[in-house]
Design a protein around this motif. Structure first.
Motif, mmCIF file in Angstrom:
data_model
loop_
_atom_site.group_PDB
_atom_site.id
_atom_site.type_symbol
_atom_site.label_atom_id
_atom_site.label_comp_id
_atom_site.label_asym_id
_atom_site.label_seq_id
_atom_site.Cartn_x
_atom_site.Cartn_y
_atom_site.Cartn_z
ATOM 1 N N ASN A 138 0.830 -1.211 0.000
ATOM 2 C CA ASN A 138 0.000 0.000 0.000
ATOM 3 C C ASN A 138 0.859 1.253 0.000
ATOM 4 O OD1 ASN A 138 -2.370 -1.516 0.105
ATOM 5 N ND2 ASN A 138 -2.329 -1.626 2.323
ATOM 6 N N SER A 139 1.920 1.249 0.810
ATOM 7 C CA SER A 139 2.752 2.452 0.905
ATOM 8 C C SER A 139 3.632 2.634 -0.326
ATOM 9 C CB SER A 139 3.629 2.384 2.167
ATOM 10 O OG SER A 139 4.534 1.311 2.077
ATOM 11 N N ALA A 140 3.988 1.514 -0.973
ATOM 12 C CA ALA A 140 4.868 1.611 -2.140
ATOM 13 C C ALA A 140 4.144 2.134 -3.369
ATOM 14 C CB ALA A 140 5.468 0.240 -2.447
ATOM 15 N N GLY A 141 2.851 1.928 -3.409
ATOM 16 C CA GLY A 141 2.095 2.402 -4.561
ATOM 17 C C GLY A 141 1.889 1.301 -5.575
ATOM 18 N N SER A 142 0.796 1.393 -6.287
ATOM 19 C CA SER A 142 0.443 0.332 -7.231
ATOM 20 C C SER A 142 1.364 0.289 -8.440
ATOM 21 C CB SER A 142 -1.006 0.529 -7.701
ATOM 22 O OG SER A 142 -1.146 1.817 -8.306
ATOM 23 N N SER A 143 2.021 1.406 -8.755
ATOM 24 C CA SER A 143 2.890 1.443 -9.938
ATOM 25 C C SER A 143 4.302 0.953 -9.643
ATOM 26 C CB SER A 143 2.959 2.883 -10.478
ATOM 27 O OG SER A 143 3.514 3.757 -9.500
ATOM 28 N N SER A 144 4.619 0.650 -8.397
ATOM 29 C CA SER A 144 5.971 0.243 -8.023
ATOM 30 C C SER A 144 6.229 -1.203 -8.441
ATOM 31 C CB SER A 144 6.168 0.385 -6.507
ATOM 32 O OG SER A 144 6.017 1.731 -6.120
ATOM 33 N N ASP A 145 7.465 -1.468 -8.833
ATOM 34 C CA ASP A 145 7.867 -2.816 -9.211
ATOM 35 C C ASP A 145 8.298 -3.555 -7.949
ATOM 36 O OD1 ASP A 145 8.739 -5.106 -10.365
ATOM 37 O OD2 ASP A 145 10.548 -4.236 -11.260
ATOM 38 N N LEU A 146 7.518 -4.539 -7.542
ATOM 39 C CA LEU A 146 7.807 -5.293 -6.330
ATOM 40 C C LEU A 146 8.342 -6.687 -6.652
ATOM 41 C CD1 LEU A 146 4.712 -4.302 -4.148
ATOM 42 C CD2 LEU A 146 7.022 -3.340 -4.104
ATOM 43 N N SER A 147 8.753 -6.918 -7.901
ATOM 44 C CA SER A 147 9.323 -8.216 -8.269
ATOM 45 C C SER A 147 10.816 -8.213 -7.962
ATOM 46 C CB SER A 147 9.087 -8.498 -9.746
ATOM 47 O OG SER A 147 9.769 -7.539 -10.544
ATOM 48 N N PHE A 148 11.441 -9.398 -8.062
ATOM 49 C CA PHE A 148 12.878 -9.497 -7.798
ATOM 50 C C PHE A 148 13.490 -10.565 -8.691
ATOM 51 C CE2 PHE A 148 16.536 -11.159 -5.318
ATOM 52 C CZ PHE A 148 17.294 -9.999 -5.279
ATOM 53 N N LEU A 149 14.390 -10.129 -9.571
ATOM 54 C CA LEU A 149 15.172 -11.013 -10.440
ATOM 55 C C LEU A 149 14.304 -11.950 -11.286
ATOM 56 C CD1 LEU A 149 18.170 -12.052 -8.133
ATOM 57 C CD2 LEU A 149 18.185 -10.446 -10.030
ATOM 58 N N HIS A 150 13.098 -11.537 -11.582
ATOM 59 C CA HIS A 150 12.170 -12.351 -12.362
ATOM 60 C C HIS A 150 11.889 -13.709 -11.703
ATOM 61 C CE1 HIS A 150 12.598 -9.441 -15.580
ATOM 62 N NE2 HIS A 150 13.901 -9.599 -15.552
ATOM 63 N N ILE A 151 12.245 -13.824 -10.430
ATOM 64 C CA ILE A 151 12.009 -15.062 -9.681
ATOM 65 C C ILE A 151 10.836 -14.893 -8.732
ATOM 66 C CG2 ILE A 151 12.977 -16.677 -7.995
ATOM 67 C CD1 ILE A 151 15.734 -16.010 -9.140
ATOM 68 N N ILE A 152 10.851 -13.773 -7.997
ATOM 69 C CA ILE A 152 9.781 -13.474 -7.045
ATOM 70 C C ILE A 152 8.859 -12.430 -7.670
ATOM 71 C CG2 ILE A 152 9.246 -12.572 -4.752
ATOM 72 C CD1 ILE A 152 12.002 -13.515 -3.857
ATOM 73 N N PRO A 153 7.613 -12.771 -7.936
ATOM 74 C CA PRO A 153 6.693 -11.810 -8.568
ATOM 75 C C PRO A 153 6.420 -10.593 -7.694
ATOM 76 C CG PRO A 153 5.833 -14.056 -8.698
ATOM 77 C CD PRO A 153 6.987 -14.087 -7.758
ATOM 78 N N ASN A 154 6.353 -10.819 -6.370
ATOM 79 C CA ASN A 154 6.026 -9.728 -5.463
ATOM 80 C C ASN A 154 6.644 -10.026 -4.111
ATOM 81 O OD1 ASN A 154 4.648 -7.965 -3.570
ATOM 82 N ND2 ASN A 154 3.145 -7.592 -5.182
ATOM 83 N N ILE A 155 7.529 -9.154 -3.637
ATOM 84 C CA ILE A 155 8.248 -9.391 -2.391
ATOM 85 C C ILE A 155 7.348 -9.341 -1.167
ATOM 86 C CG2 ILE A 155 10.431 -8.513 -3.299
ATOM 87 C CD1 ILE A 155 9.857 -5.880 -1.808
ATOM 88 N N THR A 156 6.124 -8.807 -1.325
ATOM 89 C CA THR A 156 5.210 -8.744 -0.187
ATOM 90 C C THR A 156 4.356 -10.001 -0.073
ATOM 91 O OG1 THR A 156 3.401 -7.688 -1.415
ATOM 92 C CG2 THR A 156 5.077 -6.245 -0.462
ATOM 93 N N HIS A 157 4.358 -10.838 -1.104
ATOM 94 C CA HIS A 157 3.575 -12.072 -1.069
ATOM 95 C C HIS A 157 4.239 -13.097 -0.163
ATOM 96 C CE1 HIS A 157 1.444 -11.227 -5.179
ATOM 97 N NE2 HIS A 157 1.100 -10.392 -4.217
ATOM 98 N N HIS A 158 3.424 -13.925 0.432
ATOM 99 C CA HIS A 158 3.947 -14.974 1.294
ATOM 100 C C HIS A 158 4.715 -15.997 0.471
ATOM 101 C CE1 HIS A 158 0.463 -14.001 4.262
ATOM 102 N NE2 HIS A 158 1.427 -13.117 4.291
ATOM 103 N N VAL A 159 5.735 -16.574 1.076
ATOM 104 C CA VAL A 159 6.537 -17.590 0.399
ATOM 105 C C VAL A 159 5.670 -18.750 -0.061
ATOM 106 C CG1 VAL A 159 8.383 -19.277 0.737
ATOM 107 C CG2 VAL A 159 8.627 -16.967 1.664
#
Length: 227
Positions: free
Chosen positions: A127-148
């Motif tokens: 929510n604080s990062a904003g909807s336009s922010s890229d929350l993926s990592f190395l094309h491995i993790i789609p979203n760093i806020t999602h549960h493992v």
């Protein structure tokens, strides 16, 4: 009064930690133009760099405790029936040799606030990062806020291997030549229950990035310290 207390929102004592972590990640993202995943990596490296003096103290204390081990065993044998006297003699031995049996815990204790701040901060970070922010990592993790546990199968496997491998590497490099074989076997198995626990407990994937980064730093740190 009871009705008022029910309506009054609970103040989370960890809010300052959450706010501090989010503030740092935002600044790393905005000023260095890093993705939020890489911002977690840089934040972790910054914290570990600040902890280097504590780690050096930890290692020196561990080596000192190893030197004192025969004397400690002798005192424990000599005062086996008098626990109070045993503790007094042990404390005297530690003071005379400038040894601290609890120094090995200092780096871990110092990192706990960071892990807690990151864990709780990521739970509301999207929510604080904003909807336009890229929350993926190395094309491995789609979203760093999602549960493992909610990651795609391939991502979960890669992340598990990365964590398990980095944990095993840092563990192997931390062993001393005299480390008992039983202790070695137990330490080598630690990544397994941690991975299983991470999939059962709702851990944000960003915390896993922090763990892997910490393990890799520890591995490199042990190589430098030992040489």
């Amino acid at each position: 009064a009871a009705a008022y207390l029910q309506k009054e929102p609970m103040i989370n004592p960890l809010n300052p930690l959450e706010n501090a972590v989010i503030w740092i990640l935002d600044h790393l993202h905005n000023n260095l133009h890093l993705s939020y995943g890489w911002s977690i990596v840089v934040l972790t490296l910054m914290i570990r760099a600040l902890l280097v003096p504590l780690v050096i103290r930890q290692y020196r204390s561990m080596r000192q405790m190893q030197v004192l081990a025969p004397q400690i065993k002798e005192l424990q044998r000599k005062h086996k029936g008098d626990k109070k006297k045993q503790q007094e003699e042990l404390m005297k031995l530690y003071q005379e040799n400038n040894a601290n049996p609890f120094a090995s815990c200092l780096p871990l204790v110092a990192q706990i606030p960071v892990f807690l701040g990151l864990y709780y901060g990521l739970k509301r970070f999207s929510n604080s990062a904003g909807s336009s922010s890229d929350l993926s990592f190395l094309h491995i993790i789609p979203n760093i806020t999602h549960h493992v546990s909610s990651l795609p199968f391939t991502s979960a496997v890669i992340l598990s291997i990365a964590y398990g491998g980095s944990q095993l590497l840092s563990t192997e490099l931390s062993f001393e030549p005299h480390t008992p074989d039983t202790q070695r076997r137990i330490m080598r198995l630690i990544p397994i229950p941690i991975v299983l626990f991470a999939f059962q407990f709702p851990f944000p994937a960003g915390v896993a990035i922090c763990w892997v980064t910490t393990n890799m730093w520890t591995a490199g740190q042990m190589l430098i310290i030992k040489h």
